[in-house]
Every structure is written in structure tokens, then in C-alpha cells.
Write an enzyme that holds these catalytic residues in place. Structure first.
Site, PDB file in Angstrom:
ATOM      1  N   GLU A  67       0.814  -1.226   0.000  1.00  0.00           N
ATOM      2  CA  GLU A  67       0.000   0.000   0.000  1.00  0.00           C
ATOM      3  C   GLU A  67       0.848   1.277   0.000  1.00  0.00           C
ATOM      4  OE1 GLU A  67      -0.863  -2.676   2.012  1.00  0.00           O
ATOM      5  OE2 GLU A  67      -2.308  -3.231   0.448  1.00  0.00           O
ATOM      6  N   GLU A  93       7.229 -18.147   4.429  1.00  0.00           N
ATOM      7  CA  GLU A  93       7.360 -19.525   3.910  1.00  0.00           C
ATOM      8  C   GLU A  93       7.148 -19.610   2.412  1.00  0.00           C
ATOM      9  OE1 GLU A  93       5.616 -21.764   7.939  1.00  0.00           O
ATOM     10  OE2 GLU A  93       4.453 -21.716   6.058  1.00  0.00           O
ATOM     11  N   HIS A  96       5.423 -15.105  -1.594  1.00  0.00           N
ATOM     12  CA  HIS A  96       4.761 -13.805  -1.460  1.00  0.00           C
ATOM     13  C   HIS A  96       5.779 -12.680  -1.271  1.00  0.00           C
ATOM     14  CE1 HIS A  96       1.709 -10.980   0.418  1.00  0.00           C
ATOM     15  NE2 HIS A  96       1.253 -11.258  -0.785  1.00  0.00           N
ATOM     16  N   PHE A 121      13.071   5.361  -1.553  1.00  0.00           N
ATOM     17  CA  PHE A 121      12.773   3.954  -1.285  1.00  0.00           C
ATOM     18  C   PHE A 121      13.457   3.519   0.024  1.00  0.00           C
ATOM     19  CE2 PHE A 121      11.265  -0.114  -2.586  1.00  0.00           C
ATOM     20  CZ  PHE A 121      12.225  -1.057  -2.327  1.00  0.00           C
TER      21      PHE A 121
HETATM   22  N1  LIG Z   1       4.417  -9.987   4.512  1.00  0.00           N
HETATM   23  C1  LIG Z   1       4.558  -8.618   4.524  1.00  0.00           C
HETATM   24  C2  LIG Z   1       3.592  -7.766   3.990  1.00  0.00           C
HETATM   25  N2  LIG Z   1       2.468  -8.278   3.415  1.00  0.00           N
HETATM   26  C3  LIG Z   1       1.276  -7.480   3.220  1.00  0.00           C
HETATM   27  C4  LIG Z   1       1.282  -6.662   1.913  1.00  0.00           C
HETATM   28  O1  LIG Z   1       2.237  -5.601   1.973  1.00  0.00           O
HETATM   29  C5  LIG Z   1      -0.087  -6.034   1.683  1.00  0.00           C
HETATM   30  O2  LIG Z   1      -0.400  -5.183   2.769  1.00  0.00           O
HETATM   31  C6  LIG Z   1      -1.171  -7.098   1.568  1.00  0.00           C
HETATM   32  O3  LIG Z   1      -0.798  -8.013   0.559  1.00  0.00           O
HETATM   33  C7  LIG Z   1      -2.535  -6.478   1.231  1.00  0.00           C
HETATM   34  O4  LIG Z   1      -2.458  -5.762   0.022  1.00  0.00           O
HETATM   35  N3  LIG Z   1       3.767  -6.433   3.999  1.00  0.00           N
HETATM   36  C8  LIG Z   1       4.902  -5.879   4.563  1.00  0.00           C
HETATM   37  O5  LIG Z   1       5.052  -4.658   4.575  1.00  0.00           O
HETATM   38  N4  LIG Z   1       5.859  -6.697   5.098  1.00  0.00           N
HETATM   39  C9  LIG Z   1       5.733  -8.049   5.095  1.00  0.00           C
HETATM   40  O6  LIG Z   1       6.640  -8.774   5.599  1.00  0.00           O
HETATM   41  C1  LIG Z   2       6.448 -10.917   2.721  1.00  0.00           C
HETATM   42  C2  LIG Z   2       5.236 -11.697   3.071  1.00  0.00           C
HETATM   43  O1  LIG Z   2       4.154 -11.472   2.568  1.00  0.00           O
HETATM   44  C3  LIG Z   2       5.451 -12.876   3.948  1.00  0.00           C
HETATM   45  O2  LIG Z   2       5.988 -12.424   5.180  1.00  0.00           O
HETATM   46  C4  LIG Z   2       4.153 -13.644   4.200  1.00  0.00           C
HETATM   47  O3  LIG Z   2       4.530 -14.836   4.861  1.00  0.00           O
HETATM   48  P1  LIG Z   2       4.235 -16.244   4.122  1.00  0.00           P
HETATM   49  O4  LIG Z   2       5.096 -16.249   2.856  1.00  0.00           O
HETATM   50  O5  LIG Z   2       4.696 -17.311   5.123  1.00  0.00           O
HETATM   51  O6  LIG Z   2       2.759 -16.308   3.826  1.00  0.00           O
END
Ligand SMILES: Nc1c(NC[C@H](O)[C@H](O)[C@H](O)CO)[nH]c(=O)[nH]c1=O
Ligand SMILES: CC(=O)[C@@H](O)COP(=O)(O)O
Length: 161
Positions: A67, A93, A96, A121
Site C-alpha cells: 500500500e 514460507e 509472497h 525507497f
Molecule cells: N508480509 C509482509 C507484507 N504483506 C502485506 C502486503 O504488503 C499487503 O499489505 C497485503 O498483501 C494487502 O495488500 N507487507 C509488509 O510490509 N511486510 C511483510 O513482511
Molecule cells: C512478505 C510476506 O508477505 C510474507 O511475510 C508472508 O509470509 P508467508 O510467505 O509465510 O505467507
């Protein structure tokens, strides 16, 4: 040069322009808040150290690093000279992590291309929480400090270009 060989908080303070006439927008992800708050404090304190006025620093929060793209796009529409995007993405894991990191990097790059207001950034993309701790005020310094220095320099460049 790897961060392990270059402390993020070490820089030549004599080369930084005065920030007293610039307005800064900072968009902060709420994921991994202990990390992003550390990054924010590093950025805020560095901006103040170089002359920024507290009422010229605008902070918005977003749910996660993905976001940051929308939040920074809307922040660019505000009366600010430069934007800082603060996030912490930590490997889980699944794949993502890869998709979030790539999307955020590309999205913020696109904002720099599309609009006049630079977006810095300041998003950590770490394999472990310890790596994130080390880079948000730990043994490798604070990427928020590095981002604030970049923000001041880019605001100055924008003013002179
Ligand atoms: N896993 C992490 C996330 N995941 C969430 C995404 O950024 C996003 O908010 C979601 O997919 C809904 O659109 N975000 C982080 O900032 N750090 C992480 O480790
Ligand atoms: C960066 C992510 O979205 C991650 O931390 C989410 O964890 P997972 O890959 O175990 O679903």
C-alpha cells in the site's frame, strides 16, 4: 557494497543542504511495526538534525508495504517537496515476499518517473527479522537515516533543476 561493509548511518554531514525550507511527506507501513517505527525515528531525527521544521514533516500510515505505492501517490499530490516510503518486508514460507518486494520497488520507481515529487525507497527486504533489526537502528545503522539524507539531497536537486 553490502550493508555489512557500509554503515547506513555514517555519512559526511558537511555535504547535506539545509532542510529548513523543505516539506517532507513520510508514508509508513504498519507491517513489522517495531522495524518501521525504528526506520521512521531514524528518518525523522535526521531531518530535524539538518534543519527541517517539525510542522513540515507529514506522516501517513498504510497497512503494508504494497500500500506504500498508493499512499505515496496520494502524498505526491500534497504540498511536499519529497516523499519517503518506509516499509519492512521479511521473507516468510512462500514466494509472497518476492511478489511484494518486486511490486513495491517497481511501483515506487514508477512514481518517480510519472510525477515531479521524488519518492525515496526506504523499504527493507530482509531474509530474517534479525537482518531487519540490524538495519533499522542496529549494528548496521538505520536505513531511515540514509533515506532522510537522500530526501534532503533530492529536494535540493528538484529546487535547483
Ligand atoms: N508480509 C509482509 C507484507 N504483506 C502485506 C502486503 O504488503 C499487503 O499489505 C497485503 O498483501 C494487502 O495488500 N507487507 C509488509 O510490509 N511486510 C511483510 O513482511
Ligand atoms: C512478505 C510476506 O508477505 C510474507 O511475510 C508472508 O509470509 P508467508 O510467505 O509465510 O505467507
Amino acid at each position: 557494497m553490502a550493508t555489512a561493509n557500509h554503515n547506513l548511518s555514517v555519512y559526511d554531514k558537511t555535504t547535506i543542504p539545509n532542510a529548513n525550507k523543505f516539506r517532507f511527506g513520510i508514508v509508513v507501513s504498519e507491517w513489522n511495526p517495531s522495524i518501521t517505527e525504528g526506520l521512521y525515528q531514524g528518518a525523522y531525527n535526521t531531518l530535524i538534525e539538518h534543519g527541517a521544521q517539525p510542522n513540515n514533516i507529514v506522516r501517513w500510515n498504510v497497512p503494508g508495504s504494497f500500500e506504500l505505492i498508493y499512499g505515496c501517490k496520494k502524498m505526491q499530490e500534497q504540498l511536499v517537496n519529497v516523499v519517503i516510503a518506509i516499509g519492512s518486508v521479511i521473507q516468510g514460507e512462500t514466494k509472497h515476499f518476492d511478489f511484494v518486494c518486486e511490486a513495491v520497488a517497481q511501483g515506487i520507481k514508477d512514481l518517480n518517473v510519472a510525477e515531479e515529487t521524488p519518492v525515496i525507497f526506504c523499504v527493507l527486504t530482509d531474509n530474517t527479522m534479525q537482518q531487519a533489526i540490524d538495519r533499522s537502528g542496529g549494528k548496521h545503522g538505520n536505513k531511515g537515516t540514509e533515506a532522510a539524507v537522500a530526501a534532503i539531497k533530492m529536494a535540493e536537486l528538484r529546487k535547483n533543476s
